[in-house]
Design a protein around this motif. Sequence first.
Motif, mmCIF file in Angstrom:
data_model
loop_
_atom_site.group_PDB
_atom_site.id
_atom_site.type_symbol
_atom_site.label_atom_id
_atom_site.label_comp_id
_atom_site.label_asym_id
_atom_site.label_seq_id
_atom_site.Cartn_x
_atom_site.Cartn_y
_atom_site.Cartn_z
ATOM 1 N N ALA A 199 42.495 58.845 17.078
ATOM 2 C CA ALA A 199 41.747 58.778 18.336
ATOM 3 C C ALA A 199 41.396 57.329 18.682
ATOM 4 C CB ALA A 199 40.476 59.622 18.226
ATOM 5 N N ALA A 200 40.949 56.574 17.686
ATOM 6 C CA ALA A 200 40.596 55.171 17.923
ATOM 7 C C ALA A 200 41.814 54.374 18.370
ATOM 8 C CB ALA A 200 39.999 54.573 16.649
ATOM 9 N N HIS A 201 42.979 54.677 17.798
ATOM 10 C CA HIS A 201 44.216 53.990 18.175
ATOM 11 C C HIS A 201 44.580 54.294 19.629
ATOM 12 C CE1 HIS A 201 48.303 52.484 18.068
ATOM 13 N NE2 HIS A 201 48.759 53.685 18.398
ATOM 14 N N ILE A 202 44.462 55.559 20.032
ATOM 15 C CA ILE A 202 44.789 55.955 21.408
ATOM 16 C C ILE A 202 43.851 55.254 22.387
ATOM 17 C CG2 ILE A 202 44.755 57.898 23.030
ATOM 18 C CD1 ILE A 202 45.603 59.660 20.565
ATOM 19 N N LEU A 203 42.564 55.255 22.081
ATOM 20 C CA LEU A 203 41.594 54.621 22.964
ATOM 21 C C LEU A 203 41.828 53.115 23.058
ATOM 22 C CD1 LEU A 203 38.373 56.534 21.844
ATOM 23 C CD2 LEU A 203 39.598 56.807 24.005
ATOM 24 N N ASP A 204 42.212 52.512 21.942
ATOM 25 C CA ASP A 204 42.483 51.067 21.934
ATOM 26 C C ASP A 204 43.681 50.737 22.808
ATOM 27 O OD1 ASP A 204 42.210 48.292 20.794
ATOM 28 O OD2 ASP A 204 44.240 48.792 20.100
ATOM 29 N N ARG A 205 44.754 51.511 22.696
ATOM 30 C CA ARG A 205 45.949 51.244 23.501
ATOM 31 C C ARG A 205 45.692 51.422 24.985
ATOM 32 N NH1 ARG A 205 51.747 53.430 22.362
ATOM 33 N NH2 ARG A 205 51.926 52.245 24.287
ATOM 34 N N ILE A 206 45.004 52.502 25.353
ATOM 35 C CA ILE A 206 44.709 52.716 26.770
ATOM 36 C C ILE A 206 43.781 51.620 27.285
ATOM 37 C CG2 ILE A 206 43.572 54.260 28.419
ATOM 38 C CD1 ILE A 206 44.553 56.620 26.743
ATOM 39 N N GLY A 207 42.822 51.217 26.452
ATOM 40 C CA GLY A 207 41.915 50.149 26.838
ATOM 41 C C GLY A 207 42.633 48.844 27.096
ATOM 42 N N ARG A 208 43.627 48.519 26.246
ATOM 43 C CA ARG A 208 44.361 47.259 26.379
ATOM 44 C C ARG A 208 45.469 47.316 27.422
ATOM 45 N NH1 ARG A 208 47.399 46.419 22.606
ATOM 46 N NH2 ARG A 208 47.033 48.170 21.169
ATOM 47 N N GLU A 209 46.185 48.451 27.487
ATOM 48 C CA GLU A 209 47.399 48.531 28.303
ATOM 49 C C GLU A 209 47.193 49.198 29.658
ATOM 50 O OE1 GLU A 209 50.750 50.096 26.080
ATOM 51 O OE2 GLU A 209 49.784 49.497 24.195
ATOM 52 N N GLY A 210 46.068 49.889 29.820
ATOM 53 C CA GLY A 210 45.863 50.609 31.068
ATOM 54 C C GLY A 210 46.337 52.048 30.952
ATOM 55 N N PRO A 211 46.430 52.777 32.066
ATOM 56 C CA PRO A 211 46.756 54.203 32.047
ATOM 57 C C PRO A 211 48.066 54.503 31.328
ATOM 58 C CG PRO A 211 45.991 53.544 34.221
ATOM 59 C CD PRO A 211 46.150 52.287 33.430
ATOM 60 N N LEU A 212 48.039 55.525 30.452
ATOM 61 C CA LEU A 212 49.211 55.925 29.669
ATOM 62 C C LEU A 212 49.343 57.441 29.674
ATOM 63 C CD1 LEU A 212 48.781 53.627 26.524
ATOM 64 C CD2 LEU A 212 50.395 53.286 28.413
ATOM 65 N N MET A 213 50.573 57.912 29.414
ATOM 66 C CA MET A 213 50.850 59.341 29.250
ATOM 67 C C MET A 213 51.074 59.634 27.778
ATOM 68 S SD MET A 213 53.383 60.131 32.467
ATOM 69 C CE MET A 213 54.520 58.795 32.084
ATOM 70 N N SER A 214 51.060 60.894 27.416
ATOM 71 C CA SER A 214 51.260 61.264 26.017
ATOM 72 C C SER A 214 52.620 60.801 25.527
ATOM 73 C CB SER A 214 51.113 62.778 25.835
ATOM 74 O OG SER A 214 52.057 63.478 26.614
ATOM 75 N N ARG A 215 53.632 60.813 26.391
ATOM 76 C CA ARG A 215 54.967 60.398 25.945
ATOM 77 C C ARG A 215 55.027 58.909 25.596
ATOM 78 N NH1 ARG A 215 58.125 61.395 31.635
ATOM 79 N NH2 ARG A 215 57.722 59.393 32.644
ATOM 80 N N ASP A 216 54.053 58.115 26.070
ATOM 81 C CA ASP A 216 54.000 56.703 25.702
ATOM 82 C C ASP A 216 53.636 56.512 24.239
ATOM 83 O OD1 ASP A 216 54.599 55.689 28.292
ATOM 84 O OD2 ASP A 216 52.546 56.129 28.899
ATOM 85 N N PHE A 217 53.169 57.594 23.582
ATOM 86 C CA PHE A 217 52.786 57.540 22.172
ATOM 87 C C PHE A 217 53.780 58.283 21.280
ATOM 88 C CE2 PHE A 217 48.882 57.128 24.588
ATOM 89 C CZ PHE A 217 48.203 56.112 23.938
ATOM 90 N N GLU A 218 54.829 58.849 21.865
ATOM 91 C CA GLU A 218 55.692 59.761 21.103
ATOM 92 C C GLU A 218 56.332 59.122 19.878
ATOM 93 O OE1 GLU A 218 58.443 61.492 23.811
ATOM 94 O OE2 GLU A 218 56.978 62.892 24.651
ATOM 95 N N LYS A 219 56.729 57.881 19.973
ATOM 96 C CA LYS A 219 57.390 57.239 18.833
ATOM 97 C C LYS A 219 56.444 57.067 17.652
ATOM 98 C CE LYS A 219 60.803 54.725 21.616
ATOM 99 N NZ LYS A 219 61.320 53.395 22.021
ATOM 100 N N GLU A 220 55.150 57.070 17.942
ATOM 101 C CA GLU A 220 54.169 56.881 16.879
ATOM 102 C C GLU A 220 53.736 58.199 16.253
ATOM 103 O OE1 GLU A 220 50.932 54.807 18.666
ATOM 104 O OE2 GLU A 220 52.262 53.584 19.884
ATOM 105 N N GLY A 221 54.019 59.311 16.946
ATOM 106 C CA GLY A 221 53.550 60.606 16.467
ATOM 107 C C GLY A 221 54.536 61.268 15.530
#
Length: 389
Positions: A119-141
């Motif tokens: 959760a902290a990782h997701i919040l950090d990425r959205i905070g730094r990069e701006g709006p994201l979709m779930s597929r923007d995290f797929e390679k990490e999941g």
Amino acid sequence: MKKIELAWARSFILNSQLLLEGTVPAGKLGVMTTIGHLGYVQIDTISVVERSHHHVLWTRVPAYQPLYLTTLEKEKAVFEYWAHAASYLPISSYRFTLLQKASVDDGSGFWRLTEPRLAAHILDRIGREGPLMSRDFEKEGEKPDIPWMIPAINQVIRQLFMKGEIMAVGRKGFQKIYDLPGRALPERTDTSLPSRKEYVEWIIRRDLRAHGLMRLKEFGYLLKKINRQEKEEVLKQMLRTGLVKAVSIESMGSEPYYALAEPFEQFEPKETGRAFHILSPFDNLIIQRQRLKELFGFDYTLECYVPAHKRKFGYFGLPLLYGSAFLGQIDAKADRPTKTLLVKNIAWINEPDHAILEVFKHKLKAFAEFNGCREIRFPDGRERMKAGH
């Protein structure tokens, strides 16, 4: 306790649901008016015809276009969250979602956050990069071992959404785009936590505004955090102050119905005979099936959740409402490659006369056009109609 006739009650309910002709303005203003008045409009993934949120709005808003809803979300006038299901709500309702968000981690429910590092990782990425979709995290999941299970990254995103730590700010296709509330909310949004009493009163006001007449058990449909005692206590106070009044409906037993006093006392029955509606299965009017059966005598089941061999009417039956009477349902599918609305089945409760059939065909043409279809094909494959008026 005042006693009212069932016909009067039906007219008042339909007026409260914005289903009488001339009730709602056209355009984007009509969309905002409808969502604000109804309290929410349900979102659903099924797309055999236009998705439910657009269908519900098309039913009420003259010359409705899906772009209106998209624009309102971009303008931060509406937002997505949970009502009795995933829904669009007016931004004025935001603070009343905070109690539900605050209770997500209570107990061991599906929405309880169990992966704080992810959760902290997701919040950090959205905070730094701006709006994201779930597929923007797929390679990490990591992919789950069981095919039908939700990948951990997607589950945590949904949990963060339910907790209110991220918000949907739009969609690409049908996939949500998420951002942080600090950027997603309009300036000066009230984010103060309401008291339990404030919240329950808000639910009662919202439901009575949208539905006109309701019994105690019907308030806060599927909201498990509201108990009967809370509703009773708040209702008693609202009755004492005259904000709400209790009434009985003929042939509906002794249990009282409640109404907001001002609209109830000012209402004059309107002509309902010419209004024909093809309703979404998720329309606000019909979502409480027992209530629908009791007040309108319509026993409806959405059969897409029923095994195919047990279906009586079809996969996605759309209720047919004429005036204040339900006449049956139509099972239809928009075949988008051929731009044809396929009418698979029409199940009338009683055979309609010629005049009603003509009104139905006129509405069906409009419905086909709303679904991007140029032609309508009926069950036997022989009869066809052009869409449009």
